[in-house]
Design a protein around this motif. Structure first.
Motif, PDB file in Angstrom:
ATOM      1  N   ALA A   1     -21.198 -13.121 117.087  1.00 24.90           N
ATOM      2  CA  ALA A   1     -20.468 -12.059 116.385  1.00 24.90           C
ATOM      3  C   ALA A   1     -20.551 -10.731 117.117  1.00 24.90           C
ATOM      4  CB  ALA A   1     -21.005 -11.917 114.967  1.00 24.90           C
ATOM      5  N   ASP A   2     -21.669 -10.490 117.834  1.00 30.03           N
ATOM      6  CA  ASP A   2     -21.810  -9.224 118.553  1.00 30.03           C
ATOM      7  C   ASP A   2     -20.741  -9.052 119.623  1.00 30.03           C
ATOM      8  OD1 ASP A   2     -23.943  -8.381 117.063  1.00 30.03           O
ATOM      9  OD2 ASP A   2     -25.472  -8.984 118.520  1.00 30.03           O
ATOM     10  N   ASP A   3     -20.216 -10.159 120.129  1.00 27.71           N
ATOM     11  CA  ASP A   3     -19.165 -10.056 121.148  1.00 27.71           C
ATOM     12  C   ASP A   3     -17.976  -9.259 120.626  1.00 27.71           C
ATOM     13  OD1 ASP A   3     -20.820 -11.732 122.575  1.00 27.71           O
ATOM     14  OD2 ASP A   3     -19.538 -13.496 122.396  1.00 27.71           O
ATOM     15  N   ASP A   4     -17.586  -9.548 119.407  1.00 30.22           N
ATOM     16  CA  ASP A   4     -16.400  -8.904 118.838  1.00 30.22           C
ATOM     17  C   ASP A   4     -16.668  -7.473 118.399  1.00 30.22           C
ATOM     18  OD1 ASP A   4     -14.957 -11.257 119.201  1.00 30.22           O
ATOM     19  OD2 ASP A   4     -15.613 -12.060 117.263  1.00 30.22           O
ATOM     20  N   ARG A   5     -17.941  -7.118 118.253  1.00 31.20           N
ATOM     21  CA  ARG A   5     -18.272  -5.758 117.806  1.00 31.20           C
ATOM     22  C   ARG A   5     -18.473  -4.785 118.962  1.00 31.20           C
ATOM     23  NH1 ARG A   5     -21.165  -8.579 113.384  1.00 31.20           N
ATOM     24  NH2 ARG A   5     -23.036  -8.726 114.674  1.00 31.20           N
ATOM     25  N   LEU A   6     -18.424  -5.279 120.195  1.00 33.82           N
ATOM     26  CA  LEU A   6     -18.619  -4.394 121.340  1.00 33.82           C
ATOM     27  C   LEU A   6     -17.499  -3.361 121.410  1.00 33.82           C
ATOM     28  CD1 LEU A   6     -19.686  -6.832 124.198  1.00 33.82           C
ATOM     29  CD2 LEU A   6     -21.089  -5.043 123.181  1.00 33.82           C
ATOM     30  N   SER A   7     -17.886  -2.119 121.638  1.00 35.20           N
ATOM     31  CA  SER A   7     -16.884  -1.081 121.873  1.00 35.20           C
ATOM     32  C   SER A   7     -16.418  -1.149 123.324  1.00 35.20           C
ATOM     33  CB  SER A   7     -17.463   0.297 121.570  1.00 35.20           C
ATOM     34  OG  SER A   7     -18.615   0.532 122.364  1.00 35.20           O
TER      35      SER A   7
ATOM     36  N   GLU B   1     -27.091  -0.454 120.888  1.00 32.40           N
ATOM     37  CA  GLU B   1     -26.191  -1.512 121.344  1.00 32.40           C
ATOM     38  C   GLU B   1     -27.001  -2.677 121.913  1.00 32.40           C
ATOM     39  OE1 GLU B   1     -23.788   0.597 124.125  1.00 32.40           O
ATOM     40  OE2 GLU B   1     -22.780   1.788 122.587  1.00 32.40           O
TER      41      GLU B   1
END
Length: 677
Positions: free
Chosen positions: A538-544, A311
């Motif tokens: 884009a990583d913001d939206d992929r955070l669990s 992550e």
């Protein structure tokens, strides 16, 4: 904690050992409490150490019971160890992070690793003091220590601790000294130490010392503060580090530096929280931090792939606008991801200042006439506390009350939303009329209705403009330029809102004022605000999502008297006196399992009269008591700090009673020179 899920069943049944003596090489015995899976002696497990002075059997017992059995129930031995001279540990505690403390910690790790219930792998976790010494002991490289979680801590004991900020003496330095002054008067429990408790108690009462004096003797970044500051050599820390803090905490800046400077595996997390563990985090949202901790420990101590290291390195809570309040249950916002720090998603953008009060991103042809300010001593009464504990009133209220005593510069209403992440800076060009001066800077989110929420701030002792080790007096009338750093933040400014910068010459009671009244001349055309503007990625939206907060059931506690907690500012318009009054404590309560009744009540007062610097006063008292049957002890500690242009003056008094008999009393009266503070 209303959203906390209490878990009663774990993968492993938990065995608790209330007290174990951990022997040190010099014969001193440190007091430990241990939780472990049943059968660990024949099927050893990794161990987690929390090593702090806050008394495992009473003052932290409620918190520990909710946290440590949870981790033990998932396959770990958890050791809660009191420092030498604290709680039921033998010896004497005379200051923070002394070499003996750190060596004791390394020796304790070796002892833990050698126990039959430990598989030889040890981690350290701690918040505040325990976060500090986790990093410091990691730098000693004890062989069995394999990973660290450090919360609300620092890598730099001078620049980013409770004592000093930007070379200014923080009022939290006084406040924290008064807290430890009180706690150091508490005895070990006769249930544990038998008849030896009284001699141990008297040793503490007579010899723990006056820590405020220690800290005021070191007003610059000297060897006293360099000791224990791991920023002196980050390379000494080879183990993986997970660094955690909150925007309302005093210690969030260190997370960014650790992500940038540590050479080994590392992760960072900053939420909206004050100085507390994230699973009980306020302001919310709290998170399932115990589950997050297990993902870290399972990866580094058990060799399981939990996905945690795949992550993003740094996870930040981007706060949305919120109306100014002295306390929040929760802050609206969202989690964002950074692959590293410095971040490729953050650009440092300059804003120019105009003498007409404008703050402009593309500043051209702004009026640049000098502006002068001499702030009233009451600027800062709306600032809250340097390190918030999420107590009612300890966060900043509407900043309009401070603006009348400040120079203010403001953008036009934003045409579109803007987000910042990290530390802003003000490159300030100024002149002053006194040889010693400080500056305070505030960055605010101004709502369309005019309400102002402080986003971040900084204070700086201008005699430290060339460094914190050797300050230099200012030449009145001479023009200087200095970079003033702000405390980091992650904040969204909505379209239609304004960004306001405020500059003042004092900020009490965040920091102690300069020795004489100061008029500062600011040169707007040569001054620049730098904002760390972040672009979403884009990583913001992929955070669990984080799991919901969970904890073990905790202890049976009988609440006997409610805690007295308040934060009030009173102004007497007849005398010109302004006083901030703070009450903090836990009330009167009984720990049922050990039949121990405890009282803990603190009070603080910070006062000024008009612009009279001689009237600036800090006062604190702590009343602490413990009782079981006929055994009763009580202590009262009182501290007052004042100053004249050349000296700080400390007056302190300690009294302790056994039953109704006064058994010890001591009074201190100390005068310490001001060294350009």
């Amino acid at each position: 904690m209303s959203d906390m899920k209490i878990v009663h069943e774990f993968p492993h049944k938990v065995r608790e050992i209330e007290h174990v003596d951990v022997p040190m090489p010099d014969g001193c015995r440190l007091a430990a409490r241990i939780w472990m899976p049943e059968g660990a002696e024949t099927a050893p497990v990794p161990a987690i150490l929390e090593y702090i002075p806050y008394r495992k059997n009473d003052l932290t017992a409620r918190r520990d019971a909710m946290t440590h059995p949870y981790i033990a129930g998932h396959g770990y031995a958890v050791v809660r160890l009191d420092l030498r001279g604290a709680g039921d540990s033998e010896g004497l505690l005379t200051d923070e992070y002394l070499p003996q403390e750190l060596q004791d910690g390394a020796d304790a790790i070796a002892w833990i690793a050698d126990q039959p219930w430990c598989d030889g792998n040890v981690g350290m976790i701690g918040i505040s003091w325990g976060g500090f010494n986790g990093l410091q002991i990691a730098a000693l490289r004890p062989p069995a220590l394999k990973a660290v979680i450090t919360l609300c801590s620092t890598d730099d004991r001078y620049e980013d601790d409770v004592h000093y900020m930007g070379g200014c003496m923080l009022i939290d330095n006084f406040s924290w000294a008064s807290v430890m002054f009180g706690r150091n008067t508490l005895p070990p429990d006769p249930r544990i130490r038998g008849d030896a408790w009284r001699d141990m108690w008297m040793d503490r009462l007579k010899n723990s010392g006056l820590w405020l004096k220690n800290w005021l003797e070191h007003q610059t970044r000297d060897d006293f503060w360099k000791h224990g500051s791991v920023c002196e050599d980050y390379a000494k820390i080879a183990v993986p580090v997970y660094a955690v803090s909150g925007w309302a905490d005093g210690y969030c800046r260190a997370v960014f530096r650790l992500m940038e400077k540590l050479p080994g595996p590392r992760k960072g997390l900053i939420g909206p929280w004050a100085h507390t563990y994230p699973h009980i985090g306020r302001p919310g949202p709290a998170i399932g931090f115990l589950q997050e901790s297990l993902r870290w420990w399972d990866h580094w101590l058990k060799g399981r792939d939990t996905g945690i290291m795949a992550e993003p390195m740094l996870r930040l809570y981007m706060q949305d606008p919120a109306a100014p309040r002295g306390a929040y249950e929760a802050r609206p916002g969202r989690w964002v991801a950074e692959p590293s720090w410095p971040s490729p998603n953050v650009a440092r953008i300059p804003y120019a200042l105009g003498s007409d009060g404008r703050l402009v991103r593309e500043g051209r042809d702004l009026p640049s006439a000098p502006r002068a300010i001499r702030s009233p001593l009451t600027v800062g009464m709306a600032a809250g506390k340097w390190c918030s504990y999420a107590q009612p009133g300890d966060q900043p209220v509407d900043q309009r009350v401070e603006d009348g005593g400040s120079l203010c510069f403001e953008t036009a209403p934003l045409a579109e939303a803007l987000e910042i992440a990290g530390d802003a800076n003000l490159d300030l060009t100024f002149a002053v009329d006194r040889p010693v001066a400080m500056v305070a800077v505030r960055l605010m989110d101004v709502a369309p209705d005019g309400a102002e929420t402080r986003v971040c701030y900084g204070v700086f002792n201008l005699t430290h403009r060339t460094g914190h080790s050797a300050p230099e007096a200012l030449m009145p009338g001479e023009r200087y330029t200095v970079r003033v750093p702000f405390k980091p933040a992650a904040q969204r400014f909505e379209a239609g809102h304004r960004i306001r910068l405020a500059i003042s010459t004092c900020y009490f009671p965040i920091a102690w004022p300069a020795p004489e009244p100061v008029t500062m001349t600011v040169y707007p055309g040569e001054t620049m605000l730098e904002l760390p503007i972040r672009t979403p990625c884009a990583d913001d939206d992929r955070l669990s999502d984080f799991a919901a907060p969970e904890a073990a059931p905790g202890l049976a506690v009988e609440e006997l008297e409610p805690a007295e907690r308040h934060w009030r500012v009173n102004q007497d318009h007849a005398t010109g006196r302004t006083v901030m009054e703070v009450a903090a404590g836990d009330g009167l309560f009984r720990l049922v399992d050990i039949d121990l009744t405890i009282k803990k009540q603190g009070r603080e007062r910070y006062g000024v009269v008009g612009d009279d610097l001689a009237s600036v006063t800090a006062e604190a008292s702590w009343e602490l008591s413990m009782q079981r049957g006929d055994w009763r002890v009580r202590s009262l500690t009182e501290t007052t700090l004042t100053a004249d242009p050349r000296h700080f003056h400390i007056h302190a008094r300690l009294r302790a009673w056994e039953g109704d008999a006064l058994v010890h009393e001591r009074v201190w009266s100390e005068r310490l020179p001001r060294r350009l503070v």
